[in-house]
Enzyme design. Structure first.
Site, PDB file in Angstrom:
ATOM      1  N   CYS A  72       0.898  -1.388   0.054  1.00 11.87           N
ATOM      2  CA  CYS A  72       0.118  -0.009   0.138  1.00 11.87           C
ATOM      3  C   CYS A  72       0.764   1.203   0.043  1.00 11.87           C
ATOM      4  O   CYS A  72       1.688   1.583   0.850  1.00 11.87           O
ATOM      5  CB  CYS A  72      -0.951  -0.021   1.107  1.00 11.87           C
ATOM      6  SG  CYS A  72      -1.953   1.429   1.199  1.00 11.87           S
ATOM      7  N   HIS A 149      -2.087  -4.893 -10.530  1.00  9.53           N
ATOM      8  CA  HIS A 149      -2.941  -3.947 -11.004  1.00  9.53           C
ATOM      9  C   HIS A 149      -3.131  -4.175 -12.572  1.00  9.53           C
ATOM     10  O   HIS A 149      -2.276  -4.676 -13.185  1.00  9.53           O
ATOM     11  CB  HIS A 149      -2.188  -2.673 -10.826  1.00  9.53           C
ATOM     12  CG  HIS A 149      -1.882  -2.003  -9.591  1.00  9.53           C
ATOM     13  ND1 HIS A 149      -3.015  -1.322  -9.095  1.00  9.53           N
ATOM     14  CD2 HIS A 149      -1.204  -2.573  -8.491  1.00  9.53           C
ATOM     15  CE1 HIS A 149      -2.564  -0.862  -7.745  1.00  9.53           C
ATOM     16  NE2 HIS A 149      -1.513  -1.685  -7.503  1.00  9.53           N
ATOM     17  N   GLU A 198      -9.985  -0.110  -5.726  1.00  8.06           N
ATOM     18  CA  GLU A 198      -9.140  -0.990  -5.102  1.00  8.06           C
ATOM     19  C   GLU A 198      -9.447  -2.293  -4.504  1.00  8.06           C
ATOM     20  O   GLU A 198     -10.698  -2.215  -4.109  1.00  8.06           O
ATOM     21  CB  GLU A 198      -8.574  -0.225  -3.882  1.00  8.06           C
ATOM     22  CG  GLU A 198      -7.201  -0.538  -3.278  1.00  8.06           C
ATOM     23  CD  GLU A 198      -6.711   0.481  -2.206  1.00  8.06           C
ATOM     24  OE1 GLU A 198      -6.036  -0.002  -1.650  1.00  8.06           O
ATOM     25  OE2 GLU A 198      -7.035   1.637  -2.225  1.00  8.06           O
ATOM     26  N   CYS A 207      -4.909   5.940  -4.381  1.00  2.00           N
ATOM     27  CA  CYS A 207      -4.026   4.563  -4.236  1.00  2.00           C
ATOM     28  C   CYS A 207      -2.713   4.646  -4.882  1.00  2.00           C
ATOM     29  O   CYS A 207      -2.420   5.127  -6.036  1.00  2.00           O
ATOM     30  CB  CYS A 207      -4.696   3.654  -5.078  1.00  2.00           C
ATOM     31  SG  CYS A 207      -4.013   1.983  -5.110  1.00  2.00           S
ATOM     32  N   GLY A 210      -1.451   2.109  -7.174  1.00  2.00           N
ATOM     33  CA  GLY A 210      -2.257   2.218  -8.336  1.00  2.00           C
ATOM     34  C   GLY A 210      -1.421   3.521  -9.201  1.00  2.00           C
ATOM     35  O   GLY A 210      -1.336   3.192 -10.463  1.00  2.00           O
TER      36      GLY A 210
END
Length: 266
Positions: A72, A149, A198, A207, A210
């Site tokens: 994260c 992703h 997410e 994010c 991301g």
């Protein structure tokens, strides 16, 4: 009673628990209860900071649905602020180097991975322009930046139904570990707009991983040149990556308040 801090990175918010001096047992059900915004403390992710033999601290990350995830980016930026110094962090995604900067942190997120089985995908395909798509969306790219992703570059973000397409793609059998779904629009030679559905949390204000994955995919497709400013609903991140190198993410981190809780009540 155990102490915690409420923190956020661009509005992506966290309950950060210090488990360095005493272990805190964290189960899927407990993480989900703490994250509940009505009956718990409320957060997108719960972060458990512990000790590590090969780093300054360890970091475990639990989504709002209780699932544990590997990485994260926004939470990683909060760790040097939480600890009070630059830190090397042991995560499930590897070792991450996080340094404090004015108003936030800069993090080396490691090198991206592009092999289909590293994403992971259910079967082999080109991850730069995938031979798969959903409804009116163009063929996406896939990148693993510690977590999986998929990235769609669209002409206009305003025309995308995120609430419908996000969960549809997240749970598609093509992604055996589920996937974070990124919808991006190129707005300049070094500028992207991004909205992220997410994995395990739904639509978020920001994010970090991301933004990293999307910037990497855009550089690989020669849509932008780095460093890339990625504008999310919660604000901007700067992502710097060149092929063959590691990803450097820089952006805000904010301490909101401290509190105490009896974790056995959750």
């Amino acid at each position: 009673m155990g102490r915690f801090s409420k923190m956020h990175g661009l509005g992506n918010d966290f309950v950060v628990i210090d488990a360095r001096d005493g272990a805190v047992e964290m189960t899927e059900a407990r993480a989900r209860a703490v994250a509940d915004r009505h009956a718990g403390i409320g957060c997108d992710q719960l972060i458990l900071i512990g000790n590590a033999p090969d780093a300054d601290v360890s970091m475990q990350i639990f989504n709002a649905d209780g699932s544990e995830v590997e990485a994260c980016g926004n939470a990683t930026r909060c760790v040097p602020l939480f600890v009070g110094r630059d830190v090397l962090i042991r995560t499930k995604a590897g070792l991450l180097d996080a340094k404090s900067v004015d108003g936030g942190a800069s993090v080396d997120m490691g090198a991206p991975r592009f092999d289909w089985d590293a994403i992971p995908l259910a079967y082999p395909m080109d991850t730069l322009t995938m031979s798969a798509s959903w409804e009116e969306l163009p063929a996406p790219a896939a990148v693993n930046v510690g977590n999986p992703h998929v990235i769609f570059f669209v002409d206009h973000l305003d025309g995308v139904n995120f609430d419908r397409l996000g969960p549809l793609i997240e749970h598609d059998p093509l992604f055996p570990a589920r996937v974070n779904v990124n919808f991006a629009q190129v707005v300049g030679d070094d500028h992207l707009r991004l909205v992220v559905w997410e994995r395990g949390a739904g639509l978020t204000r920001a994010c970090g991983t991301g933004a990293c994955a999307t910037a990497v995919a855009a550089v690989r497709r020669k849509l932008v040149t780095g460093p890339v400013t990625v504008s999310l609903p919660g604000g901007d991140l700067v992502i710097d990556w060149a092929p063959g190198g590691t990803i450097r993410m820089t952006g805000p981190a904010t301490h909101v308040f401290d509190g105490e809780a009896d974790w056995d009540r959750f």
